[in-house]
Design an enzyme around this catalytic site. Structure first.
Site, PDB file in Angstrom:
ATOM      1  N   GLU A   8       0.676  -3.010  12.359  1.00 45.15           N
ATOM      2  CA  GLU A   8       0.892  -4.451  12.192  1.00 45.15           C
ATOM      3  C   GLU A   8       1.207  -5.173  13.497  1.00 45.15           C
ATOM      4  O   GLU A   8       1.531  -6.352  13.481  1.00 45.15           O
ATOM      5  CB  GLU A   8       2.018  -4.676  11.186  1.00 45.15           C
ATOM      6  CG  GLU A   8       1.629  -4.224   9.792  1.00 45.15           C
ATOM      7  CD  GLU A   8       2.670  -4.559   8.733  1.00 45.15           C
ATOM      8  OE1 GLU A   8       3.855  -4.690   9.097  1.00 45.15           O
ATOM      9  OE2 GLU A   8       2.291  -4.674   7.562  1.00 45.15           O
ATOM     10  N   TRP A  43       0.834  -1.213   0.000  1.00 46.81           N
ATOM     11  CA  TRP A  43       0.000   0.000   0.000  1.00 46.81           C
ATOM     12  C   TRP A  43       0.867   1.261   0.000  1.00 46.81           C
ATOM     13  O   TRP A  43       0.398   2.354  -0.254  1.00 46.81           O
ATOM     14  CB  TRP A  43      -0.940   0.007   1.212  1.00 46.81           C
ATOM     15  CG  TRP A  43      -0.261   0.227   2.556  1.00 46.81           C
ATOM     16  CD1 TRP A  43       0.882  -0.376   3.010  1.00 46.81           C
ATOM     17  CD2 TRP A  43      -0.675   1.109   3.598  1.00 46.81           C
ATOM     18  NE1 TRP A  43       1.187   0.057   4.272  1.00 46.81           N
ATOM     19  CE2 TRP A  43       0.258   0.963   4.666  1.00 46.81           C
ATOM     20  CE3 TRP A  43      -1.735   1.990   3.752  1.00 46.81           C
ATOM     21  CZ2 TRP A  43       0.137   1.686   5.856  1.00 46.81           C
ATOM     22  CZ3 TRP A  43      -1.852   2.705   4.944  1.00 46.81           C
ATOM     23  CH2 TRP A  43      -0.920   2.545   5.971  1.00 46.81           C
ATOM     24  N   ASP A  44       2.154   1.084   0.276  1.00 46.05           N
ATOM     25  CA  ASP A  44       3.107   2.194   0.280  1.00 46.05           C
ATOM     26  C   ASP A  44       2.957   3.037  -0.999  1.00 46.05           C
ATOM     27  O   ASP A  44       3.043   4.262  -0.963  1.00 46.05           O
ATOM     28  CB  ASP A  44       4.558   1.679   0.321  1.00 46.05           C
ATOM     29  CG  ASP A  44       4.838   0.713   1.464  1.00 46.05           C
ATOM     30  OD1 ASP A  44       3.917   0.015   1.891  1.00 46.05           O
ATOM     31  OD2 ASP A  44       5.992   0.647   1.913  1.00 46.05           O
ATOM     32  N   LYS A  63       2.794  -0.399  16.122  1.00 40.75           N
ATOM     33  CA  LYS A  63       3.989  -0.348  15.265  1.00 40.75           C
ATOM     34  C   LYS A  63       4.034   0.996  14.543  1.00 40.75           C
ATOM     35  O   LYS A  63       5.088   1.564  14.318  1.00 40.75           O
ATOM     36  CB  LYS A  63       3.933  -1.499  14.260  1.00 40.75           C
ATOM     37  CG  LYS A  63       5.164  -1.590  13.373  1.00 40.75           C
ATOM     38  CD  LYS A  63       5.071  -2.800  12.450  1.00 40.75           C
ATOM     39  CE  LYS A  63       6.290  -2.917  11.547  1.00 40.75           C
ATOM     40  NZ  LYS A  63       6.127  -3.920  10.511  1.00 40.75           N
ATOM     41  N   GLN A  64       2.855   1.492  14.165  1.00 36.30           N
ATOM     42  CA  GLN A  64       2.822   2.684  13.309  1.00 36.30           C
ATOM     43  C   GLN A  64       1.480   3.393  13.419  1.00 36.30           C
ATOM     44  O   GLN A  64       0.529   2.853  13.987  1.00 36.30           O
ATOM     45  CB  GLN A  64       3.070   2.268  11.874  1.00 36.30           C
ATOM     46  CG  GLN A  64       2.013   1.338  11.298  1.00 36.30           C
ATOM     47  CD  GLN A  64       2.552   0.461  10.183  1.00 36.30           C
ATOM     48  OE1 GLN A  64       2.901  -0.678  10.410  1.00 36.30           O
ATOM     49  NE2 GLN A  64       2.592   0.995   8.982  1.00 36.30           N
TER      50      GLN A  64
HETATM   51  C1  BGC Z   1       5.010  -1.686   7.455  1.00 36.31           C
HETATM   52  C2  BGC Z   1       3.957  -1.667   6.375  1.00 36.31           C
HETATM   53  C3  BGC Z   1       4.619  -1.423   5.038  1.00 36.31           C
HETATM   54  C4  BGC Z   1       5.715  -2.430   4.793  1.00 36.31           C
HETATM   55  C5  BGC Z   1       6.486  -2.152   3.520  1.00 36.31           C
HETATM   56  C6  BGC Z   1       6.059  -2.721   7.122  1.00 36.31           C
HETATM   57  O1  BGC Z   1       7.067  -2.703   8.082  1.00 36.31           O
HETATM   58  O2  BGC Z   1       4.454  -1.966   8.704  1.00 36.31           O
HETATM   59  O3  BGC Z   1       3.012  -0.655   6.629  1.00 36.31           O
HETATM   60  O4  BGC Z   1       3.671  -1.491   4.025  1.00 36.31           O
HETATM   61  O5  BGC Z   1       6.631  -2.399   5.855  1.00 36.31           O
HETATM   62  O6  BGC Z   1       7.105  -0.919   3.577  1.00 36.31           O
END
Ligand code: BGC
Length: 749
Positions: free
Chosen positions: A491, A363-364, A604-605
Site C-alpha cells: 500500500e 482481503w485478509d 509496506k508489505q
Molecule cells: C494492510 C492491508 C490489510 C489491512 C487490514 C493494512 O495495513 O496494508 O493489506 O488488508 O491493513 O488488515
C-alpha cells in the site's frame, strides 16, 4: 458463610497471563483477552472499569492510515461487538457499533471502591485459558481501613449458548470486616470511535428479576441485554438507574473468614438474529435457562464445545513453548472471531476485538485466514465464501458506481458488500481483492472437492467479476491488456502500472471463468441455459474473457530475473532507509511524508513474495531467492500481513535464522507486552499468517490449490523437535507429525 475457594492451575502452554497490573499495557491486554463465540465478542476490560477512562467521549475520528494513527483512549477501551450490528458514521461510512457494556461489577467495601490504579493490590494475576476461553483474575485487595479481601473473578462467553455471558466473583475476607456494596449493571455510556450510534436507550421494565437495556441503533437495529444475578448468601438486591445506566445494588456485612460468591448472567439478543420470537421472549428464555441449569451445566456444555473446536484445530509444538502459546492464542482468536453459521458476516480486520478498521472486512479473510478454516473446519470456510456470494449485489453497485458493469468487491466491506473504505486510494485502486475472492474460492474447492459450490454460487461471482475486469483493463498498442492505476498488496505505491500480483490474480480468475463456462456448456446444456438467462450472458463475452486472460501482461524483467512488483517499479526513487528510519521500533511510515513515500521504493508489505506464495509453481527457486533478496531489504513490514509471508519464503529457502526472525516478529505482533500490539484489537490476518507459517513454511505443506495429495517439505526451526497438527483434506482428516528426521501423514478417518 461457606468457604469455597477456586483453585486454578495456570498451564503455560494454554494460558496467556498478565502478572502485574500496569495501566500502560492495560489496553493491550483488553484486546488480547477478548472473549467471544462468533455471535458476540467482549474485550477483556475489568468488571469495574478504570477510573478516569471515560468511554463516552465524543469526537470525530478522521479517516486515516490505521497503521500510523495515534489512537485515543490510551488507558482503556471497552468493546462489545456483535458482527452485523453496524451504524452510519458521517466520515467513516458504516462501522461496527460498540454496544453497551454489560460486564460491570463494582465492589465497594466500607466506602472504599476497588480501583486497580489506586487501590493497594497484591498477588495480582489475570489469565485467559485458551482451552475454554475463560478469563480469570485473582488478587488480594488491602483496603485503607485494614480489610483484606481475596478476589477471584471468572467469566466466559458461552460457545454453546451463544447469547449468554456468565461471570462470577468470589470474595473471601482474609482480615477485617465491613459492609460490602456490590453493583452489577449495564452501561450504555459507550461511544464508537467517538461517535454515538445509540438513537434510543430504554431501561424501563417491570420485572424485578433482571435488569434490562434495549438499545435502538442508528443502523436501525434493536439490541436487548438482560442481566440476572445470584449470590451464595442472602442479599437483598434493588434495581437502580443513574442516567442511562441500570444496575443491581446489594450489600452485606462481611467478616474475616467469610466467603461470598456472586454470579451475573447476561443474555444478549438482537433483531438481526436468525431465531424466532420477540426480543424479550428470547432474552428471557436464555436467562431462565441459566437459572434452571446453573453455572456448572452451562460451563460443561461450553467447554465441550471448545474441546470439539480444538480437536481439529490445535497445533502442537515440542521444544518451543513461546511458539506453542502464540499459535494457540492466534488459533483461539480465529475460532472465536468466526461466526460459522451466519454467512451474512465475515471476520473483520481486528477480529472483533477493537474499533480500529471499523469492523470492516478486507482481503485478509480470503488470503490470510481462509487456509486455516479450509484445513480445520471446511464448513466454516464455505460459510465465509458464502458471505461474498451473499454480498454480490453490493459488489455490483460498487462496479456501477465506478462506471463499470459486473461486480467489484469492496476493498473494505461490511454487511451490504458496498465499498466502506473512507480513503480514496485504497477504495479506487486496491482492486486485487475482487480476484483474490475467486482464488480463495478455488482454494477451498480444490481442498474439499466441493465442486458444487462453484456451480451453485461461484459462477455468478465469476461471471460478474469477469465483466468488471474486461472493462477495467486497457488495451495497449501491441494488442495486450494492462491494468493501470493499481495499488497492489503493497500500500505504499498507490497508482502503479501492471502490478504483478494483481495481474496474475486477474488472469487466474478470468481463465477459470472461461474454462468453467466452457465446461458447463459442454456437459450441462440446461444448466448453461439457466446461467445465460440468469446473468444475461452472451457468447461474445466469453470470447472476450478468454482474450483478456490470454493477453493480460505479467510483468517480468529478463535482464535481472527479478519479478518486478509493477512494470514501473524501477522508476520510483531509491530510499536511504538508514537516514530516514531513525527509530525502527516505530513504523517507517511515521518518518516519511505520504507524498514522498508514494514515489519511493519502500514497501509496506510483501507483494511479489505474496504472489510467489500463492503461485509457487510459476517461479523457479532462483526467482524466489532473487525476489526475496531484492525486496526484503526494502520492505518496511509496516503492515502486519508482511512478516509471515517473508517467514514462509525464508523457510522454503531453508534460511532458518531468517525464518526464525520472522517467526518472532509474527508472534510479537499481538503477544508482546512491550509492543502492546493488541490494544486496538487483534491483528487477525497475522493470526492466520502464523498458522500458514507453521503449516506452509515449517511443515512445508504444498498448498491444496496446486496438488491433490498431501506433500510436505519440512524445515523446522532449530529448537523445534516435533510439530503435530491435523489437516482436513479432500473430505478426510489427517494427522501430520514432523520431526527433524522424518514426517508422517496418518489418515484419521
Ligand atoms: C494492510 C492491508 C490489510 C489491512 C487490514 C493494512 O495495513 O496494508 O493489506 O488488508 O491493513 O488488515
Amino acid at each position: 458463610m461457606s468457604k469455597k475457594n477456586q483453585t486454578h492451575v495456570v498451564d503455560n502452554l494454554w494460558c496467556i497471563e498478565e502478572n502485574r497490573f500496569n495501566q500502560d499495557t492495560n489496553k493491550h491486554f483488553e484486546g488480547l483477552f477478548t472473549q467471544g463465540n462468533g455471535y458476540m465478542h467482549v474485550r477483556g476490560s475489568f468488571e469495574e472499569g478504570l477510573r478516569g477512562a471515560a468511554q463516552d467521549e465524543e469526537y470525530m475520528r478522521m479517516p486515516a492510515n490505521v497503521t500510523l494513527e495515534q489512537p485515543r483512549h490510551t488507558k482503556s477501551k471497552w468493546g462489545t461487538f456483535i458482527p452485523g450490528i453496524v451504524g452510519k458514521h458521517p466520515l467513516l461510512k458504516e462501522e461496527i457499533i460498540n454496544l453497551p457494556y454489560f460486564l460491570g461489577i463494582d465492589l465497594i467495601i466500607a466506602d472504599e471502591e476497588l480501583n486497580m490504579e489506586a487501590s493497594t493490590i497484591r498477588e495480582y494475576k489475570r489469565w485467559l485459558d485458551l482451552r475454554d476461553g475463560c478469563l480469570y483474575r485473582s488478587l488480594i485487595w488491602e483496603t485503607e481501613q485494614g480489610i483484606d479481601l481475596k478476589l477471584c473473578y471468572k467469566r466466559f462467553v458461552s460457545m454453546e449458548e451463544k447469547h449468554l455471558c456468565l461471570q462470577q466473583v468470589q470474595i473471601e475476607v482474609l482480615s477485617g470486616e465491613g459492609i460490602l456494596d456490590i453493583r452489577c449493571g449495564i452501561n450504555p455510556e459507550v461511544r464508537t470511535n467517538g461517535f454515538n450510534h445509540f438513537k434510543e436507550v430504554l431501561t424501563e421494565d417491570n420485572n424485578s428479576e433482571y435488569i434490562c437495556t434495549k438499545t435502538i441503533t442508528d443502523g436501525g437495529n434493536s439490541v436487548l441485554m438482560l442481566s440476572g444475578i445470584s449470590a451464595s448468601e442472602n442479599i437483598c438486591w434493588s434495581r437502580l438507574t443513574q442516567n442511562q445506566r441500570i444496575f443491581f445494588s446489594g450489600s452485606r456485612l462481611l467478616k474475616a473468614g467469610d466467603c461470598l460468591e456472586i454470579q451475573k448472567v447476561t443474555s444478549v439478543v438482537t433483531d438481526r438474529d436468525l431465531e424466532e420470537g420477540t426480543l424479550i421472549e428470547r432474552g428471557e428464555k436464555y436467562l431462565k435457562y441459566f437459572f434452571k441449569e446453573g453455572w456448572e451445566k452451562i460451563y460443561e456444555r461450553h467447554s465441550r464445545a471448545w474441546d470439539s473446536k480444538w480437536l481439529y484445530s490445535d497445533i502442537e509444538i515440542t521444544g518451543d513453548d513461546e511458539a506453542q502459546l502464540a499459535i494457540r492464542t492466534y488459533i483461539y482468536h480465529l475460532i472465536r472471531a468466526n461466526s460459522e453459521n451466519d454467512s451474512r458476516v465475515a471476520i473483520c480486520a481486528k477480529g472483533y476485538a477493537g474499533e480500529a478498521y471499523f469492523g470492516h472486512y478486507f482481503w485478509d479473510t480470503e488470503i490470510n485466514m481462509l487456509p486455516f478454516f479450509i484445513h480445520t473446519n471446511p464448513q466454516a470456510a464455505r460459510n465465509l465464501l458464502m458471505y461474498r456470494y451473499n454480498t454480490l449485489e453490493g459488489a455490483r453497485k460498487n462496479a456501477l458506481e465506478n462506471g463499470y458493469e459486473g461486480a467489484k468487491y469492496a476493498w473494505e466491506a461490511s454487511v451490504t458488500g458496498e465499498e466502506q473504505c473512507p480513503c480514496w486510494q485504497y477504495a479506487d485502486h486496491e482492486i486485487h481483492i475482487t480476484a483474490d475472492i475467486i482464488y480463495a474460492m478455488y482454494h477451498y474447492v480444490n481442498s474439499t472437492e466441493d465442486i458444487a459450490f462453484v456451480r451453485n454460487f461461484g459462477v455468478d461471482m465469476m461471471v460478474e467479476t469477469a465483466r468488471y475486469w474486461v472493462q477495467r483493463v486497457d488495451r495497449n498498442k501491441d494488442g495486450y491488456y494492462e491494468l493501470l492505476g493499481v495499488m497492489g498488496p503493497d500500500e505504499y505505491l498507490p497508482i502503479t502500472r501492471n502490478n504483478a500480483f494483481t495481474n496474475r490474480m486477474v488472469k487466474f480468475s478470468l481463465e477459470k471463468t472461461a474454462d468453467l463456462l466452457q465446461k458447463i456448456k459442454q456437459e450441462d446444456a440446461k444448466g448453461y441455459l439457466e446461467i445465460e438467462n440468469r446473468l444475461g450472458l452472451k457468447e461474445l463475452e466469453i470470447e472476450k474473457i478468454k482474450e483478456v486472460a490470454e493477453k493480460l501482461i505479467l510483468p517480468y524483467d529478463e535482464n535481472t530475473d527479478i519479478v518486478p512488483q509493477s512494470e514501473d517499479f524501477e522508476s520510483y526513487a531509491d530510499v536511504d532507509f538508514n537516514a530516514i528510519w531513525k527509530d525502527r521500533t516505530k513504523p517507517f511510515g511515521n518518518f516519511i511524508s505520504q507524498e514522498k513515500n508514494y514515489r519511493s521504493k519502500a514497501l509496506k508489505q510483501a507483494d511479489v513474495l505474496e504472489l510467489m506464495l500463492l503461485y509457487p509453481d510459476d517461479f523457479t527457486r532462483e526467482q524466489l531467492t532473487n525476489a526475496y533478496d531484492y525486496y526484503e531489504p526494502i520492505t518496511t513490514h509496516d503492515s502486519s500481513l508482511s512478516a509471515s509471508v517473508h517467514g514462509i519464503v525464508a523457510a522454503w529457502m531453508g534460511r532458518m535464522p531468517e525464518a526464525e526472525k520472522f517467526l518472532k516478529k509474527v508472534m510479537d505482533i499481538d503477544m508482546s507486552e512491550e509492543k502492546k500490539g493488541a490494544a486496538e484489537g487483534i491483528h487477525i490476518a497475522n493470526c492466520g499468517g502464523l498458522w500458514q507459517m507453521i503449516v506452509y513454511g515449517f511443515a512445508g505443506l504444498k498448498s491444496a490449490m496446486w496438488c491433490d495429495e498431501i506433500q510436505l517439505a519440512p524445515h523446522l526451526p532449530d529448537k523445534w523437535t516435533k510439530l503435530e497438527f491435523t489437516l482436513a483434506w479432500h473430505g478426510k482428516r489427517y494427522r501430520i507429525t514432523v520431526t527433524k528426521e522424518k514426517h508422517e501423514i496418518t489418515e484419521l478417518y
